[in-house]
Design an enzyme around this catalytic site. Structure first.
Site, PDB file in Angstrom:
ATOM      1  N   SER A 457       5.915  -5.801   6.852  1.00  0.00           N
ATOM      2  CA  SER A 457       7.202  -6.293   6.381  1.00  0.00           C
ATOM      3  C   SER A 457       7.635  -7.565   7.121  1.00  0.00           C
ATOM      4  O   SER A 457       7.040  -8.619   6.951  1.00  0.00           O
ATOM      5  CB  SER A 457       8.244  -5.175   6.519  1.00  0.00           C
ATOM      6  OG  SER A 457       9.399  -5.453   5.782  1.00  0.00           O
ATOM      7  N   ASP A 468       1.201 -20.563   7.562  1.00  0.00           N
ATOM      8  CA  ASP A 468       1.391 -21.571   6.517  1.00  0.00           C
ATOM      9  C   ASP A 468       1.810 -22.920   7.085  1.00  0.00           C
ATOM     10  O   ASP A 468       1.429 -23.971   6.556  1.00  0.00           O
ATOM     11  CB  ASP A 468       2.416 -21.088   5.493  1.00  0.00           C
ATOM     12  CG  ASP A 468       1.887 -19.934   4.638  1.00  0.00           C
ATOM     13  OD1 ASP A 468       0.658 -19.739   4.616  1.00  0.00           O
ATOM     14  OD2 ASP A 468       2.701 -19.227   4.012  1.00  0.00           O
ATOM     15  N   LYS A 482       2.904  -4.565   3.239  1.00  0.00           N
ATOM     16  CA  LYS A 482       4.152  -4.112   2.617  1.00  0.00           C
ATOM     17  C   LYS A 482       5.035  -5.331   2.361  1.00  0.00           C
ATOM     18  O   LYS A 482       5.708  -5.818   3.261  1.00  0.00           O
ATOM     19  CB  LYS A 482       4.890  -3.111   3.498  1.00  0.00           C
ATOM     20  CG  LYS A 482       6.164  -2.576   2.843  1.00  0.00           C
ATOM     21  CD  LYS A 482       6.923  -1.645   3.767  1.00  0.00           C
ATOM     22  CE  LYS A 482       8.187  -1.124   3.087  1.00  0.00           C
ATOM     23  NZ  LYS A 482       9.170  -2.194   2.793  1.00  0.00           N
TER      24      LYS A 482
END
Length: 689
Positions: A457, A468, A482
């Site tokens: 999460s 990224d 998740k």
């Protein structure tokens, strides 16, 4: 001679009859009759809760689904699975009859709040379970033969239901033999084993008489809820109360989430910073087969209601609880003693450690969860780390199951200047981009982020953002996957005149997406540099769920890479692999993982006691050797027996030690690069002159 023979036969027949009568007299039988097993009736509150839960899920869940006959069949299968996970209770004819009667009608009944199918199916399950336990008890008349080639199927989740009573009996003969072997491996003798199993099976039967209407409704609505997705669930009033206590961190206990399948209770997850996690002796998947207090006997809890087991484990801060733990794949059990404590936020707060590693100063910030206030805490730790002149930082997110989305965004902002961190899409396909909107960057130096299979999460959001932006190097193991958001809603309305609690519904409302557009759902975040998979990804993770929401992607957010952290991945990985190939801890671990993977693939477990004992003895011998090799390196005294290992022993975190060495490598690589860049700059300046 003929007369003598006839008399002998008569005498033998009489003697045989006496023995038969004796056997019947002392046969092990259930203490309760089948007529004592009765099912409670559904209440008006149960029916109202079912109706409201159905309305909420069909109207507000992220996944748009059609509650029709086809979906009804899926709910039926999941309800049967939750009642008979190992397919050893119902007969095939039972399933066929129940499916013909109810399979396509559950959708209509759910909309109407009609619980007749749910209770009828549960009633038959209780009848069959009584029959199975009664048969298991009858097998305790004599000690079973454990010298043959019998086997028990390890995982029967997808196995066929027994076609006949004889097939069902065969499955329970195997189960009883396995129970006997488990006790024999703990050096128990037959009289004690017989007494213990007699008590266990009778207790399991008695537990059937304690079934409450709320229990049945919770299992049934959850069969519906979890058919939609794995993180949607219904909590009956008593369960909801316990959940709220744990969320408010007022629960005194060990800090473990438990789940029940058939008659067995296993650990689903551990709360970071709580006694169970701190002990380093428990992990997800371990089965709890007994619970005892500091003194007295350990009670066999197989067949107990989950709520009663939780009540047994809970207790006042400072008191001790003993758990009898059995590995998920079977084998020798062990006793783990834990000191109960309050599970509080301060126990889960981020912590900084600074070490000198191969001549470099390396900082580690361990973040157990994304609690409210985390970013402020980490900001202070980064100021402290700067004062100590760290050359590189490791953010340790292992076992971090997530928490507040706002904290994941704010924490990311400490390591980048500004920009988007995560995208969220709701059930109406609306996309919102959560951004770090200030220009401040608290830490600009080399960064490693440690993850493992239990990082989920919010942890995945942070790790994905660092990846990224090319801001840090992600090391460890692929995360859980998740990528969904749930909310909790009471089924009681403010205008309800009747204040009878109806329970709480938790359901999925949103989905996370990386700023590159890909979802963290299902796939999780892949590490740039992999560590050995100490957490079995084949057994744990979102992808193991048969109805997980799919991975997909949306358009990427507007951002640009701010760093070139991953340029060093190849060089770091090369040094990492060279090191762990020679490291005794990783060598021993890889041998353990090889054995684990081999055993994961096996479908059956031997019911030959000598074979099982030989395997356990071999495991103990290997573990003893590995421990003594470690103790020798540490200058400690060797153990004579594995049982001599101190109960409070904690194994070194050699994963973190290796990460610290990687961080030191990263400092050196950056220093070399800066030196090369400076030389190039000088040469360029000379050429210009």
């Amino acid at each position: 001679m003929k007369l003598h023979t006839t008399k002998s036969l008569i005498a033998t027949a009489i003697l045989g009859a006496l023995f038969l009568h004796s056997s019947d007299t002392f046969a092990v039988q259930p203490k309760l009759k089948q007529s004592d097993i009765t099912i409670p009736s559904a209440t008006d509150a149960n029916q109202l809760a079912t109706k409201r839960a159905t309305t909420r899920l069909t109207q507000s869940h992220y996944r748009k689904f059609q509650l029709d006959d086809a979906f009804s069949e899926k709910i039926f299968d999941r309800y049967i699975k939750s009642l008979d996970y190992s397919h050893n209770t119902f007969l095939k004819s039972d399933i066929d009859d129940l499916r013909a009667k109810y399979g396509s009608k559950l959708d209509d009944q759910l909309n109407e709040g009609d619980l007749s199918a749910a209770f009828a199916i549960y009633d038959l399950m209780m009848k069959r379970r009584y029959e199975r336990y009664a048969y298991a008890l009858s097998l305790l008349d004599k000690e079973p033969d454990l010298k043959g080639n019998d086997q028990i199927e390890i995982d029967r989740e997808k196995a066929a239901f027994p076609a006949t009573e004889e097939e069902a009996n065969k499955l329970w003969e195997e189960r009883v033999k396995n129970d006997v072997i488990s006790l024999k491996l703990k050096d128990k003798k037959w009289p004690e084993i017989k007494e213990k199993l007699t008590k266990r099976y009778n207790l399991a039967i008695r537990r059937l008489t304690q079934t409450k209407a709320d229990d049945i409704v919770q299992i049934y609505i959850n069969a519906f809820a979890r058919e939609i997705d794995p993180h949607t669930s219904y909590l009956a009033p008593r369960t909801a109360k316990s959940f709220n206590e744990s969320m408010n961190l007022s629960l005194e206990g060990i800090g473990a989430t438990l789940q029940s399948e058939d008659d067995e209770t296993s650990i689903k997850s551990l709360v970071p910073g709580a006694p169970a996690e701190r002990s380093k002796k428990l992990q997800a998947g371990d089965k709890i087969i007994g619970v005892g207090q500091e003194k007295g006997e350990i009670e066999d809890i197989i067949g107990w209601r989950l709520e009663d087991i939780v009540d047994k484990i809970k207790g006042k801060k400072g008191t001790k609880v003993r758990l009898e733990i059995e590995p998920a794949k079977g084998g020798k059990s062990r006793i783990v003693t834990l000191v109960r404590d309050k599970v509080r936020i301060e126990d889960q707060a981020a912590k900084l450690t600074v070490s000198k590693v191969e001549g470099e100063t390396v900082g580690v910030i361990k973040i157990p969860s994304f609690y409210i206030g985390l970013t402020d805490d980490v900001k202070k730790l980064l100021v402290d780390a700067e004062k100590k002149k760290i050359g590189a930082l490791i953010v340790d997110l292992r076992e971090n199951g997530g928490g507040a989305l706002t904290e994941a965004v704010a924490l990311s902002g400490l390591f980048i200047t500004d920009g988007p961190v995560v995208q969220v899409r709701d059930a109406y396909q609306r996309i919102r981009v959560h951004e770090d909107d200030d220009n401040a960057q608290q830490y600009k130096g080399p960064l490693l982020v440690m993850i493992n299979r239990f990082s989920a999460s919010a942890s995945e959001i942070f790790a994905a953002a660092m990846q990224d932006y090319n801001r840090g190097i992600i090391i460890g193991q692929n995360t859980f996957g998740k990528g969904t958001v749930q909310q909790s809603r009471s089924l009681n309305f403010v205008y309800d005149l009747d204040q009878t609690p109806l329970g709480v519904l938790q359901y999925t409302i949103q989905k996370f997406y990386r700023i590159n557009g890909g979802s963290t759902q299902l796939k999780g975040v892949a590490a740039d540099i992999n560590f050995p998979e100490i957490i079995d990804a084949k057994e744990i993770g979102e992808e193991k769920e048969d109805n997980a929401l799919p991975w997909d992607k949306i358009p990427p957010a507007t951002y640009s890479e701010t760093n070139k952290a991953r340029k060093d991945v190849e060089a770091l990985n090369e040094k990492h692999l060279e090191r762990i190939a020679k490291d005794p801890e990783f060598i021993a671990l890889n041998e353990d993982l090889k054995i684990r993977d081999e055993r994961r693939e096996r479908k059956f477990l031997s019911l030959n006691f000598q074979e099982r004992k030989a395997e356990n003895d071999k495991d103990d011998a290997r573990r003893l050797k590995d421990l003594n090799d470690r103790f020798k390196r540490e200058g400690k005294k060797a153990l004579k027996d594995i049982d001599d290992l101190p109960k409070d022993y904690e194994a070194p975190d050699f994963f973190l030690k290796e990460a610290e060495k990687m961080a030191a490598d990263l400092v050196k690589l950056n220093a070399n690069q800066q030196k090369v860049d400076a030389e190039i700059k000088q040469e360029a300046a000379k050429a210009t002159k």
